[in-house]
Design an enzyme around this catalytic site. Structure first.
Site, PDB file in Angstrom:
ATOM      1  NE  ARG A 298      41.350  17.309  45.504  1.00 28.93           N
ATOM      2  CZ  ARG A 298      40.056  17.373  45.760  1.00 28.93           C
ATOM      3  NH1 ARG A 298      39.403  16.311  46.160  1.00 28.93           N
ATOM      4  NH2 ARG A 298      39.412  18.504  45.624  1.00 28.93           N
TER       5      ARG A 298
ATOM      6  CB  CYS B  86      51.726  10.352  64.029  1.00 32.41           C
ATOM      7  SG  CYS B  86      52.253   8.638  64.013  1.00 32.41           S
TER       8      CYS B  86
END
Ligand SMILES: *Cc1c(COP(=O)(O)O)cnc(C)c1O
Length: 425
Positions: free
Chosen positions: A318, A350
């Site tokens: 979210r 990453c």
């Protein structure tokens, strides 16, 4: 939220269970839900609707589809709103009867439609003319009658996050409201279709009543028009969308109470002689859950401090997806006189967007410490992925002084089990 997750002797607890005890037993990160909170929010919502006549609550599984969560709500009498065959199967497995299930979604496959018809659910919420004909064709083949409700696109902006508004005319959802009368007229003559009502759902995390009022007024106009042309509507599914409070320290975007929401339904649709269905998701589960994570490192960048935790955007997307705010609770109760520093709480993935809390004022974090992201019960675990080949995290349900693992962490072997090498490798 703060009522069910409280500090006892300085340690954060879910009901009577200490969060560090759960962490010791299952490792981090994990989701932790509490039964008392689930029951509280469900009962709160339901009691607000008293006086609206015949109202049915169809919990939207996509907010949190863990079978134990759904069973807890089913035991309180909840029906289900599902958006896939998977959710339909889970709702049934959790003990919800087919006649308490509605099926929404803009792209149901023929297989999903056939399964829903064979199961004998309450209604399919139809989102396009093409879908209506597909349902009719499948119902004819199965020699059954499909109960359908038309999901209306009301051309209204819910004034929520732009990725969470669903009933503007440019959105993919529903059938344009002007087209409803003629489509209804052609559907009622077909022997394998039974039009049972109208449906709408204007968006999610809605914190202004005005958008609800506008959309319900438009529904009312539509019903009046249909009734006048001899097409009586007896069932109305008003969707979900009621917002919750994510930031208790902010006065902005205060969500309306379910009581105020119910009053708007009464004012706008109270005299339409319809059975009312509602599909709350977030309101029931959001503040019944935490995501618990451990601090791995604290890194001083050139102009920022990064608190690197072991949960990431694949566990709770979210913040990355919507820029959503989740309060961060230290597991050890901070003393009031403690200094604070502004940090970025980030995950190990990453991706630059793997940030839970940019520029958040927190008491100093240290490696090994546990933190909890609050308001993580809705659209947390259900939106998780295994990106970066991270394992899905466990889900825990607390009840009183007990806790149970309601979804365990898979082994790496299990995670890789579906993959195989082609014969040429
Ligand atoms: C997502 C969704 C809901 C639930 O929305 P909340 O904002 O979680 O209450 C209800 N109905 C439909 C059709 C949905 O797509």
């Amino acid at each position: 939220m703060r009522k069910f997750f409280t500090y006892r002797n300085g340690i954060l607890h879910a009901e009577s269970v200490s969060i560090p005890n759960i962490a010791e037993s299952v490792g981090t990160p994990f989701y932790c839900y509490t039964t008392a909170a689930l029951e509280h929010y469900y009962n709160f919502f339901q009691s607000a609707l008293k006086g609206l006549g015949e109202v049915c609550i169809h919990y939207a599984l996509k907010a949190n589809a863990n079978i134990a969560v759904v069973r807890t709500l089913a035991n309180l009498g909840a029906g289900a709103d599902v958006v896939s065959e998977g959710e339909l199967r889970l709702a049934l497995a959790a003990g919800i009867s087919p006649q308490q299930i509605v099926f929404s979604g803009v792209g149901k496959t023929p297989e999903e439609i056939a399964f829903a018809l064979q199961t004998g659910i309450l209604q399919l919420n139809v989102e396009s003319e093409a879908e209506l004909w597909t349902i009719h064709r499948i119902a004819t083949t199965l020699n059954t009658v499909a109960s359908v409700s038309f999901r209306v696109n009301l051309d209204i902006d819910a004034k929520t996050h732009h990725k969470m508004t669903t009933s503007r005319k440019e959105d993919k959802f529903g059938i344009e409201w002007r087209k409803i009368p003629s489509l209804l007229q052609s559907a009622i003559s077909l022997p394998h279709l039974k039009v049972v009502g109208l449906t709408t759902h204007i968006g999610s995390q809605i914190t202004n009543l005005q958008s609800f009022r506008k959309s319900f007024m438009r529904m009312r106009d539509l019903i009046t028009q249909l009734n006048a042309s001899g097409l009586p509507i007896r069932r109305l599914d008003l969707g979900g969308g009621l917002g919750v409070l994510y930031d208790p320290d902010s006065a902005a975007d205060l969500p309306p109470s379910p009581t105020a929401y119910a009053a708007v339904i009464r004012e706008t649709l109270g005299d339409c002689h319809c059975q009312i269905l509602l599909e709350p998701g977030r309101f029931i589960v959001a503040n019944a859950g935490l995501l618990v994570t451990r601090v791995l490192y604290v890194k001083e960048g050139s102009n920022k401090i990064f608190v690197i935790v072991d949960a990431a955007m694949n566990d709770l997307i979210r913040p990355s997806l919507y820029g959503a705010f989740h309060a961060i609770l230290p597991i050890t109760e901070p003393r009031l006189d403690m200094s604070r520093q502004t940090v970025d709480v980030v995950g190990p993935i990453c991706e630059t967007s793997d940030v839970f809390a940019p520029q958040r004022s927190l008491t100093p974090a240290f490696p090994g410490e546990l933190l909890a992201l609050d308001g993580a019960g809705a659209y947390g675990a259900t939106m998780a992925s295994t990106y970066n080949l991270r394992r899905l995290v466990p889900e825990i349900l607390v009840k009183g002084d007990k806790f149970s693992i309601i979804r365990r962490r898979p082994s790496y072997k299990e995670m890789f089990a579906l993959e195989s090498l082609p014969p040429w490798l």
